[in-house]
Scaffold this active site. Structure first.
Site: not given
Ligand SMILES: Cc1cc2nc3c(=O)[nH]c(=O)nc-3n(C[C@H](O)[C@H](O)[C@H](O)COP(=O)(O)O)c2cc1C
Ligand code: SF4
Ligand code: SF4
Ligand code: SF4
Lengths: 418, 396
Positions: B74, B135, B201-202, B341, B351, B384
């Site tokens: 936003n 802000c 926050n954002t 599997c 891998c 997987c």
């Molecule tokens: C459209 C919008 C407006 C926001 N306005 C404010 C604001 O006025 N004051 C504030 O402190 N945070 C504001 N925020 C931030 C939110 O309060 C919140 O901290 C943020 O979106 C992260 O949380 P969420 O992932 O749950 O959205 C706003 C967020 C959004 C999306």
């Molecule tokens: S954990 Fe899985 S991806 Fe990582 S080296 Fe071993 S077999 Fe390969």
């Molecule tokens: S990713 Fe998972 S389901 Fe696909 S072949 Fe490997 S082990 Fe089997």
């Protein structure tokens, strides 16, 4: 199969979500089971990233009939059959994904122009197999003359009901033929190699003819072959209102015939000699036909078509099933004394097809189909075959695949003989 | 009853309150929030009369992937309502909702402004004051665009002004995660005498660019600005900020920044938050989510045997070490459950190209870990698609 899709999903949200569900598998079974070997996770990844142009190219260069296949591929038997995602919830709806791509982009040319090498190939039959081969040959630099007595597009443009396949889809597939190096001779029937002097190679890719119903009355007016029926059903004026129609057979052609008869106003009954589960048809087509209101009668076989000047009814005998025959399905045998008559104005025998007896120069199998080896070569040097007339496959995508295979073999043959 | 908690001496019917945002900027909207079951609200940040608040619209842009909304950005400013109007609303709400916690959020540009805001709002009946030190507008004469909470000195000074102006209600300082050392700022808040910290926050961000028009989002007639990023994407950062403040300052914390559901809230509490503020979750899904928050927390407490939300606070801190040097060094190997599997091969690809080429994948579609090559990084487990199919085994 968990889901039967009767209508393609066209919502972008659905498409993106579906693309997102794909696991982008390694060595993916979907691609393995797609006869045309489309790189499925490859094009799905392009959808995800919004790269539709690249998705289109991947799809269309692997399957030039992708627009048609986007409607008529029996996906549940092919790419979607072993989709790994199906082990978690539902298989990815691959066919609709590629249909969405080809439909949203419309026609694009995916063929790179190359210098012609001065050799000419004749292709007899402009259906999916012949057209695919033509496009692949031009990509390799060979000039193509393609002949068809019925016009361009084969079964998809003439015999698949419009309710199952919009004609715009086929038109988009056919459009690729219009290019320098490909000459189309439609309305021209070629029946033997002697008519094709001067070509460096020949590909046979024409369609099949119906097997005749060999019972009394089969030549009465009112007995209509499924090809003729399906072709005429595309015309507005065709009308079967109030007619009682009996379709004989259990395959997809029988279902399509019943579908269009119903669409054109008839009361329709499909009569099949085995049980539903042995019918060589796809679930989706069965459901579509059933929902149209077609009636089904199983374990019956026609013995005679009745009528004086035209069809008035069909005499059937009831059948029972015995041990499996060579097709792996139980043999149907008549039950003595169980004859009965069903009144009918129209009878459509859809009991199978075979290759027409043209091109006596090449060898055939015992069923009348043209014999080919694993590369699509016939018994005669320089003559190749692809599509339904080889007796293999029977779907558009398989015809496409055979067309690709034959084009490959022809290019190999012409490359060597230069 | 069981969800009741206490924070800075004030009783909360549950630990979930509405953070400062549009949801808390209108009387009728706030009323519905309280009726839905939220324990309290931070009213959107207000200022002294005459402060200019010129908001450019559209002011929101989200980040999405297919159906999921990953976060929100936003370019909003503080409330367009000045302190006189906000004080009037607090008086009304105080009468209508005696049980709900009313927190007034303020922002000033001078000692006089900060202190007059506190006085007016305390008198009106606010239960707490939250000072927005994050802000960009309220920077008491430092460089424009810089936030108060980006300077330890300014933070301590302004905190002390506010604290000395209040009679008895607690003071919270809302900081920004956008600093080199969050502990330094939190210590300044503590030295200034505040009772608690709102963390955080954002986070300043550029929400994305329309690559065809070349204009970033949200597009304001061909121009844009850096947004405040909120929602799911910032949760891991908020968790780290809360944990650091709790560990090094021991100050009581109100958590904000990325909590979308009760599980996120529990995580905030596990690293030190007493109460949790929700903003983006409410903007996406409405007040109704409070039902799930309450029943989810109850379910968690029952399952874990916690008697009060307070029991949860800080429980995970002992599992976080100061530095990577303190982590135990054990041999770890990937273990694949072939019964679960589904044979997608995703572990093999990851891998092979992003790990250590330690997985073989055969024609039978079964992955096999080569122990000698596996370093135990867990990439395979993370990619997987089947839950519980791959686990990391510690050997020796
Ligand atoms: C459209 C919008 C407006 C926001 N306005 C404010 C604001 O006025 N004051 C504030 O402190 N945070 C504001 N925020 C931030 C939110 O309060 C919140 O901290 C943020 O979106 C992260 O949380 P969420 O992932 O749950 O959205 C706003 C967020 C959004 C999306
Ligand atoms: S954990 Fe899985 S991806 Fe990582 S080296 Fe071993 S077999 Fe390969
Ligand atoms: S990713 Fe998972 S389901 Fe696909 S072949 Fe490997 S082990 Fe089997
Ligand atoms: S098998 Fe299914 S999930 Fe795997 S790549 Fe193919 S479509 Fe995607």
């Amino acid at each position: 199969m968990k889901t039967i899709v009767l209508e393609n999903q066209k919502s972008p949200i659905f498409i993106y979500r579906e693309a997102d569900r794909c696991l982008l598998c390694y060595d993916p079974p979907c691609t393995r089971n797609c006869p045309a070997h489309i790189d499925i996770p490859g094009f799905i990844y392009h959808i995800r990233s919004g790269n539709f142009e690249a998705a289109y190219r991947k799809i269309k260069s692997a399957n030039p009939f992708a627009d048609t296949c986007g409607y008529v591929c029996p996906d549940e038997n092919l790419c979607q059959k072993e989709c790994i995602r199906g082990l978690i919830d539902e298989p990815i709806r691959i066919r609709e994904l590629h249909s969405y791509v080809t439909e949203t982009l419309g026609y694009r040319d995916v063929i790179e122009p190359v210098r012609l090498k001065g050799k000419k190939v004749a292709i007899v039959g402009a259906g999916p197999a012949g057209i695919t081969a033509a496009l692949k040959l031009i990509e390799s630099g060979y000039e193509v003359h393609i002949f068809d007595r019925n016009g361009i597009g084969g079964i998809p443009s003439a015999e698949i009901p419009l309710g199952r396949l919009p004609s715009e889809a086929v038109q988009r597939d056919i459009m690729a033929l219009k290019r320098p190096g490909i000459k189309v001779y439609d309305g021209k029937e070629i029946k033997s190699l002697t008519e094709l002097e001067g070509y460096d190679a020949v590909l046979l890719a024409f369609g099949l003819v119906e097997r005749d119903l060999k019972i009394p009355g089969a030549d009465l007016p009112g007995v209509i072959g499924p090809k003729e029926l399906l072709r005429s059903a595309r015309e507005e004026k065709t009308d079967f209102s109030g007619k009682r129609a009996v379709v004989i057979g259990g395959g997809n052609v029988a279902l399509d015939s019943a579908y269009v008869l119903k669409e054109k106003g008839a009361h329709v009954l499909i009569a099949y000699r085995r049980e539903l589960k042995y019918a060589p048809s796809w679930t989706k087509e069965r459901v579509l036909t059933f929902l149209k209101g077609v009636e089904f009668l199983y374990l019956v076989s026609p013995t005679e078509i009745l009528g004086r000047d035209r069809v008035e009814g069909v005499r059937f005998v009831r059948m029972r099933l015995e041990k499996a025959d060579e097709s792996g399905r139980p043999r149907a045998v008549p039950i003595e004394g169980s004859q009965f008559v069903i009144e009918a104005d129209v009878v459509v025998p859809a009991i199978g097809e075979t290759a027409p007896p043209y091109f006596p120069e090449v060898r055939r199998d015992e069923r009348g189909f043209i014999l080919v080896d694993e590369k699509g070569r016939t018994s005669k040097e320089g003559v190749f075959a692809a599509g339904d007339l080889t007796g293999e496959g029977g779907t558009v995508v398989e015809a496409v695949t055979q067309g690709k295979r034959a084009a490959h073999a022809i290019a190999e043959y012409l490359g060597r003989s230069s | 009853m069981k969800l009741e908690t206490e924070f800075l001496g004030v009783k909360f019917e549950n630990p979930f309150i509405l953070g400062a945002a549009p949801s808390t900027d209108e009387l009728d909207i706030l009323r519905r929030g309280f009726e839905a079951g939220w324990a309290g609200a931070v009213l959107k940040t207000t200022s002294v009369p005459g402060t200019r608040v010129d908001i450019a619209y559209p002011m929101l842009a989200s980040m999405r992937e297919a159906d999921s909304k990953l976060s929100l950005g936003n370019i909003d400013l503080i409330s367009v309502y000045h302190v006189d109007e906000v004080a009037r609303r607090i008086e009304i709400l105080r009468k209508e909702f005696p049980e709900k916690v009313l927190i007034a959020s303020i922002m000033g540009a001078s000692r006089k402004e900060w202190q007059s805001l506190v006085k007016i709002l305390e008198e009106a009946g606010a239960d707490m004051i939250e000072c927005s030190f994050s802000c960009p507008q309220g920077n008491i004469g430092e460089e424009p665009g810089r936030m108060l909470a980006q300077s330890a000195q300014a933070t301590e000074l302004v905190t002390s002004w506010v604290v000395s102006a209040r009679k008895k209600i607690p003071v919270l300082i809302k900081i920004t995660p956008q600093v080199t050392d969050i502990v330094e700022i939190a210590m300044a808040v503590k030295r200034g005498g505040a009772d608690g910290i709102t963390a955080s926050n954002t986070i300043p961000a550029l929400m994305g660019i329309d690559i065809w028009s070349l204009v970033p989002n949200p597009p304001v007639d061909g121009k844009s600005a850096y947004s405040g990023l909120s929602g799911p994407a910032i949760k891991p950062i908020t968790l780290r900020v809360i944990a650091e403040i709790a560990r090094y300052t021991g100050m009581p914390i109100a958590g904000t920044g990325g909590a979308m559901n009760w599980r996120d809230a529990v995580e905030f509490m596990l690293v030190g938050a007493h109460i949790v503020q929700f903003v983006t979750a409410v903007m996406f899904h409405g007040f109704r989510i409070i039902d799930d928050l309450k029943s989810g927390l109850l379910y968690y407490m029952d399952r874990m045997g916690f008697e009060s939300p307070k029991d949860i606070v800080g429980k995970s801190l002992e599992h976080i070490v100061w530095s990577y040097d303190e982590l135990p060094l054990k041999k770890v190997k990937s273990r694949i459950d072939l019964e679960k599997c589904i044979g997608c091969g995703d572990c093999y690809i990851s891998c092979r190209d992003g790990g250590h080429m330690a997985i073989e994948f055969g024609d039978d579609r079964k992955p096999r870990v080569i122990d000698e090559k596996c370093v135990g990084c867990a990439l395979c487990k993370e990619v997987c698609p089947v839950p519980g199919c791959i686990r990391m085994e510690t050997i020796d």
